[in-house]
Design a protein around this motif. Sequence first.
Motif, PDB file in Angstrom:
ATOM      1  N   ARG A 238       0.881  -1.155   0.138  1.00 41.43           N
ATOM      2  CA  ARG A 238      -0.165  -0.343   0.003  1.00 41.43           C
ATOM      3  C   ARG A 238       0.980   1.796   0.556  1.00 41.43           C
ATOM      4  O   ARG A 238       2.245   0.852   0.438  1.00 41.43           O
ATOM      5  N   CYS A 239       0.796   2.187  -0.901  1.00 39.58           N
ATOM      6  CA  CYS A 239       1.501   3.240  -0.781  1.00 39.58           C
ATOM      7  C   CYS A 239       0.176   4.342  -0.792  1.00 39.58           C
ATOM      8  O   CYS A 239       0.815   5.333  -1.569  1.00 39.58           O
ATOM      9  N   ASP A 240      -0.292   4.362  -0.144  1.00 36.39           N
ATOM     10  CA  ASP A 240      -2.064   5.290   0.638  1.00 36.39           C
ATOM     11  C   ASP A 240      -0.258   7.033   0.794  1.00 36.39           C
ATOM     12  O   ASP A 240       0.718   6.688   1.748  1.00 36.39           O
ATOM     13  N   GLY A 241      -0.613   8.126   0.394  1.00 37.80           N
ATOM     14  CA  GLY A 241      -0.313   9.285   0.541  1.00 37.80           C
ATOM     15  C   GLY A 241       0.510   9.444  -0.181  1.00 37.80           C
ATOM     16  O   GLY A 241       1.000  10.690   0.151  1.00 37.80           O
ATOM     17  N   LEU A 242       0.948   9.153  -1.115  1.00 35.69           N
ATOM     18  CA  LEU A 242       2.166   8.794  -2.155  1.00 35.69           C
ATOM     19  C   LEU A 242       1.154   9.676  -3.237  1.00 35.69           C
ATOM     20  O   LEU A 242       0.861   9.375  -3.654  1.00 35.69           O
ATOM     21  N   ARG A 243       2.222  10.823  -3.632  1.00 36.93           N
ATOM     22  CA  ARG A 243       1.970  11.167  -5.054  1.00 36.93           C
ATOM     23  C   ARG A 243       2.206  10.358  -6.246  1.00 36.93           C
ATOM     24  O   ARG A 243       3.404   9.484  -6.598  1.00 36.93           O
ATOM     25  N   TRP A 244       1.190  10.531  -6.841  1.00 36.53           N
ATOM     26  CA  TRP A 244       1.400   9.534  -8.717  1.00 36.53           C
ATOM     27  C   TRP A 244      -0.310   9.676  -8.812  1.00 36.53           C
ATOM     28  O   TRP A 244      -0.829  10.404  -8.758  1.00 36.53           O
ATOM     29  N   TYR A 245       0.258   9.216 -10.321  1.00 38.77           N
ATOM     30  CA  TYR A 245      -1.299  10.106 -10.987  1.00 38.77           C
ATOM     31  C   TYR A 245      -0.584   8.932 -12.466  1.00 38.77           C
ATOM     32  O   TYR A 245       0.111   9.024 -12.862  1.00 38.77           O
ATOM     33  N   GLU A 246      -1.985   8.564 -13.273  1.00 39.02           N
ATOM     34  CA  GLU A 246      -1.744   7.539 -14.456  1.00 39.02           C
ATOM     35  C   GLU A 246      -2.643   8.822 -15.121  1.00 39.02           C
ATOM     36  O   GLU A 246      -3.455   8.483 -15.260  1.00 39.02           O
ATOM     37  N   ILE A 247      -2.034   8.857 -16.281  1.00 40.37           N
ATOM     38  CA  ILE A 247      -2.714  10.042 -17.489  1.00 40.37           C
ATOM     39  C   ILE A 247      -2.737   9.560 -19.158  1.00 40.37           C
ATOM     40  O   ILE A 247      -2.023   9.163 -19.288  1.00 40.37           O
ATOM     41  N   ASP A 248      -3.537   9.839 -18.089  1.00 38.63           N
ATOM     42  CA  ASP A 248      -4.812   8.721 -20.032  1.00 38.63           C
ATOM     43  C   ASP A 248      -5.331   9.966 -21.205  1.00 38.63           C
ATOM     44  O   ASP A 248      -4.634   9.723 -22.078  1.00 38.63           O
ATOM     45  N   THR A 249      -5.729  11.615 -20.620  1.00 38.74           N
ATOM     46  CA  THR A 249      -6.424  12.140 -20.473  1.00 38.74           C
ATOM     47  C   THR A 249      -5.291  13.840 -20.846  1.00 38.74           C
ATOM     48  O   THR A 249      -4.878  13.423 -19.875  1.00 38.74           O
ATOM     49  N   THR A 250      -5.935  14.698 -21.113  1.00 39.57           N
ATOM     50  CA  THR A 250      -5.907  16.063 -20.917  1.00 39.57           C
ATOM     51  C   THR A 250      -6.546  16.112 -19.159  1.00 39.57           C
ATOM     52  O   THR A 250      -5.389  17.098 -18.804  1.00 39.57           O
ATOM     53  N   ASP A 251      -7.334  16.075 -19.086  1.00 40.60           N
ATOM     54  CA  ASP A 251      -7.826  16.039 -17.813  1.00 40.60           C
ATOM     55  C   ASP A 251      -7.311  15.326 -16.386  1.00 40.60           C
ATOM     56  O   ASP A 251      -6.461  15.840 -15.783  1.00 40.60           O
ATOM     57  N   ASP A 252      -6.787  14.161 -17.103  1.00 39.07           N
ATOM     58  CA  ASP A 252      -5.786  13.473 -16.414  1.00 39.07           C
ATOM     59  C   ASP A 252      -3.969  14.664 -15.729  1.00 39.07           C
ATOM     60  O   ASP A 252      -3.565  14.099 -15.018  1.00 39.07           O
TER      61      ASP A 252
END
Length: 272
Positions: A238-252
């Motif tokens: 579990r990586c709760d609290g770590l910053r990350w994002y999966e980028i699929d769209t311009t909104d992402d």
Amino acid sequence: MSIDDKRRQTASSAPAKAIILAAGVGSRLQPLTDLRPKPLVEVNGTSILHNALRNLEAVGVKEVTIVVGYRKDAIQYACGRRFGALEINYVESPIFDRTGSAYSVWLAREALLSGDCFLLEGDVFFEEDALRYLMISQAPDVAAIVPFDESMEGSAVLLSDCGFISEFRMKQTGENLVGNGPTLFKTMNLLRLSAPTLKATIVPTLDEIIGSGVTQAYTEELLSYLVELRGLQLAAVRCDGLRWYEIDTTDDLQVAERIFGRAKGRGLPGRR
């Protein structure tokens, strides 16, 4: 344990190699991907791919294999044969527009058979400590996860009482959290895989699947098959609290830039 303690503990325990899947078209990020591949899209001035390479170098990885396809020349130009202390190798997918990410994993099978490795999707922007969390686990095969929340969509997993992934559920949304259903978690598409498992289970299964003509499956579908039908014991970190994002769209992309523009530790979970 503080993160500094974790860094000291993991300083010599990183896999020597990593594989990054970066062959896809990234059509949902158009027009940003009209002239460049999705892994070179930038978050606050740093490309998704360069962020991954910097993090891999920071934890001690020595060699990275990048599976390329769409606008492969741009990736090869941006990364070269060395990135800092990293040696960079390339595997080309000639049919990237007609295959899924599991096919890209199969193309990198020679690298998979060379030892323990990290396996990353090329559209995830994450902080270095996510890799360190994977390294701390005593389990041989590990996936990074976070709690699935209302903002997320895509594949989700269930965990056993022992902390292993017991089931994958595809095409989940926040609506699946309504009621008294099981607790769902989101995979971050960051894995640490061991040489014995790669040699005995994962690569032979890939050979079988691709050999049967199933070339459009995604990595999550491969992992689901391995966990539920081939006995893969995939531990969850579990990586709760770590910053990350999966980028699929311009909104992402806009959300990722907000997350990584904040002070460390104040980010939001990513989604797919």
